[in-house]
Design a protein around this motif. Structure first.
Motif, PDB file in Angstrom:
ATOM      1  N   GLN A  24      37.471  62.553  37.684  1.00  0.00           N
ATOM      2  CA  GLN A  24      38.655  61.820  37.265  1.00  0.00           C
ATOM      3  C   GLN A  24      39.986  62.480  37.601  1.00  0.00           C
ATOM      4  O   GLN A  24      40.968  61.805  37.835  1.00  0.00           O
ATOM      5  N   TRP A  25      40.044  63.793  37.599  1.00  0.00           N
ATOM      6  CA  TRP A  25      41.343  64.433  37.714  1.00  0.00           C
ATOM      7  C   TRP A  25      41.736  64.606  39.180  1.00  0.00           C
ATOM      8  O   TRP A  25      40.939  65.027  39.992  1.00  0.00           O
ATOM      9  N   HIS A  28      48.362  56.654  36.531  1.00  0.00           N
ATOM     10  CA  HIS A  28      46.916  56.481  36.649  1.00  0.00           C
ATOM     11  C   HIS A  28      46.239  57.857  36.527  1.00  0.00           C
ATOM     12  O   HIS A  28      45.259  58.034  35.811  1.00  0.00           O
ATOM     13  N   ARG A  29      46.834  58.816  37.215  1.00  0.00           N
ATOM     14  CA  ARG A  29      46.273  60.167  37.199  1.00  0.00           C
ATOM     15  C   ARG A  29      46.393  60.790  35.797  1.00  0.00           C
ATOM     16  O   ARG A  29      45.462  61.406  35.293  1.00  0.00           O
ATOM     17  N   SER A  45      43.835  59.415  33.574  1.00  0.00           N
ATOM     18  CA  SER A  45      42.528  60.015  33.842  1.00  0.00           C
ATOM     19  C   SER A  45      42.460  61.430  33.271  1.00  0.00           C
ATOM     20  O   SER A  45      41.419  61.884  32.823  1.00  0.00           O
TER      21      SER A  45
END
Ligand code: NDP
Length: 477
Positions: free
Chosen positions: A28-29, A451-452, A455
């Motif tokens: 995710q990251w 978005h990041r 996450s």
């Protein structure tokens, strides 16, 4: 970096994740692991057309007095063919190749061989060896911050040449602008391709590499996070700052010199462009240590997007106002000039103060004053690849309480001020390209960053967006 991503060692073991947790956070990251169709289509479009877009803008000034419409009209009406335009385009010359090689070699020399001395005598300036943010793999890189020094040395030499030595004409950049474009493209593609090969065969930190399996995406968005040669030559820091941003002010100076040569004077609009963009560039180098905490360094991988973008897109398209003013020497009435100057200075204040507030907040871990009060914030946590849990804070005070990216808003107001310098009635679209582009870039960046962050921080990010509901313009967006 003191408080940026605070790690609490006592709790570290308690929170160390299982292999599965690790994989989840790794997935995710940072930038994407999987490529959706829209991203792939955009990437293919940019890889194929971005060099032509840059060429089109520069050619339209060279052959059509900066009209973006006339070349198309000529082509559609059959008045001219593509080959006519191409045949009139200056080719790569030995002279341009020599100038460009010397230029890049000189910047490499300043970056690698001259340790920073500015921080020893400039109060408040942070230079010399500084630490970057924690990477997704949990590494902390060290950087030699000496960009201000490189900028000063380069500009002192430029003025010494212009007023004293006369080794070359200060119009040299303008006079070789299209041949230099070919050189910049060669470097942009070479460095992006080298970065791609390097990530497969000798990455600087293998754990920070990301492979999507899609060649085009990987080439464009990069695989390695912080590619380096040796201990100190950092690709991201060098390419963004040196051939790109040091060149920015020199290019504008060259345009001003050309105006002087052609018209016997430098217009107030050209002076405004030089001053306002000069402030922005100088600010970048004065705060180069802060730049280590921006998205470019903290989150983006190094690929064509940064490599080619820094070599070609930035120096050629960020300087379009000055180029336009060589062909259209606009002399603004005093009221307009003052209005634009005031807009430019207010924008700079908003941009700098917003960035400063976050930097101060993160550096002091919230132990500071924002607008005279202790800042409010939301506590959040995230995990690195090795499963270590880190803690961080998202501020909800100051400009960061007005909107989640008010620094971008300041940047956009400044971009508008640059474009308005070229206003003398609405004659051409070209000088306004910058504000249109920056609006797209920063809105996309805003969405990409959020978005990041979502996450990375999960529900903590949701709490933050509930507390600060707007992105760029309070009450609107
Ligand atoms: P920011 O400096 O806004 O950094 C965003 C990061 O800051 C987030 O990912 C998050 O990182 C952290 N953050 C977000 N909200 C908060 C908060 N409330 N409190 C504390 N930390 C927060 O973005 P950029 O790096 O994109 O931009 C830096 C500057 O550079 C901007 O002013 C921008 O306008 C300018 N810029 C100019 C460009 C140009 O071409 N002229 C291009 C790009 C940027 P974390 O993971 O650490 O929490």
């Amino acid at each position: 970096m003191a408080a940026h991503q605070e790690k609490k060692p006592s709790e570290e073991r308690k929170h160390r994740g299982t292999q599965n947790d690790t994989r989840t956070s790794q997935v995710q990251w940072g930038r994407a692991w999987e490529v959706d169709w829209f991203s792939l289509a955009s990437i293919l479009f940019l890889l194929m057309f971005a060099p032509f877009i840059v060429y089109y803008f520069i050619m339209s000034c060279d052959q059509y007095q900066c009209s973006l419409i006339d070349p198309l009209t000529d082509l559609f009406t059959g008045n001219r063919h593509l080959s006519d335009i191409w045949n009139k385009t200056p080719t790569l010359t030995y002279r341009a190749a020599g100038i460009y090689t010397l230029w890049v070699a000189f910047q490499v020399f300043l970056y690698v061989f001259i340790p920073d001395f500015c921080h020893k005598f400039l109060p408040g300036y942070v230079g010399g060896v500084q630490e970057g943010a924690v990477t997704p793999a949990g590494a902390v890189n060290k950087y030699e911050i000496n960009g201000l020094q490189a900028w000063i040395i380069t500009h002192v030499l430029w003025f010494a040449n212009a007023y004293y030595f006369h080794w070359f004409s200060p119009t040299i950049i303008f006079d070789n602008w299209i041949p230099l474009l070919w050189c910049a493209n060669v470097l942009g593609y070479a460095v992006s391709t080298f970065a791609m090969i390097k990530s497969y065969f000798f990455p600087t930190n293998a754990e920070d590499c990301k492979f999507t399996g899609n060649f085009f995406y990987d080439y464009m968005m990069g695989i390695e996070f912080n590619p380096r040669i040796g201990k100190w030559f950092d690709f991201k820091l060098f390419f963004n700052g040196r051939p790109g941003i040091v060149a920015w002010t020199l290019i504008n100076l060259s345009y001003a010199a050309k105006q002087q040569e052609l018209y016997g004077q430098v217009t107030n609009s050209m002076i405004l462009v030089n001053v306002l963009q000069g402030i922005y560039v100088l600010d970048f180098f004065w705060n180069e240590a802060w730049y280590l905490k921006t998205i470019d360094i903290c989150h983006d991988h190094f690929g064509w997007y940064l490599g080619w973008g820094d070599c070609v897109w930035l120096p050629y398209l960020y300087t379009l106002q000055g180029l336009y003013l060589v062909y259209h020497p606009v002399q603004l009435c005093t009221a307009n000039a003052i209005g634009i100057l005031v807009l430019g200075l207010i924008s700079y204040y908003v941009f700098r103060m917003t960035n400063h507030q976050k930097d101060l907040f993160r550096r002091t871990n919230g132990n500071c004053k924002i607008w005279g009060k202790k800042p409010e914030y939301i506590e959040c946590s995230y995990m690195s690849v090795d499963g270590t849990k880190y803690y961080s804070k998202l501020m909800t005070s100051g400009f960061w309480g007005w909107a989640r990216h008010f620094n971008y808003t300041g940047d956009l107001m400044g971009s508008l001020a640059y474009c308005l310098t070229c206003t003398c009635g609405f004659q051409h679209i070209l000088p306004y390209f910058y504000i249109v582009y920056m609006t797209i870039l920063l809105t996309h960046r805003c969405i990409r960053d959020e978005h990041r962050c979502f996450s990375k921080y999960g529900k903590d990010w949701k709490r933050y967006t509930a507390a600060v509901p707007y992105r760029l313009i309070p009450g609107i967006f």
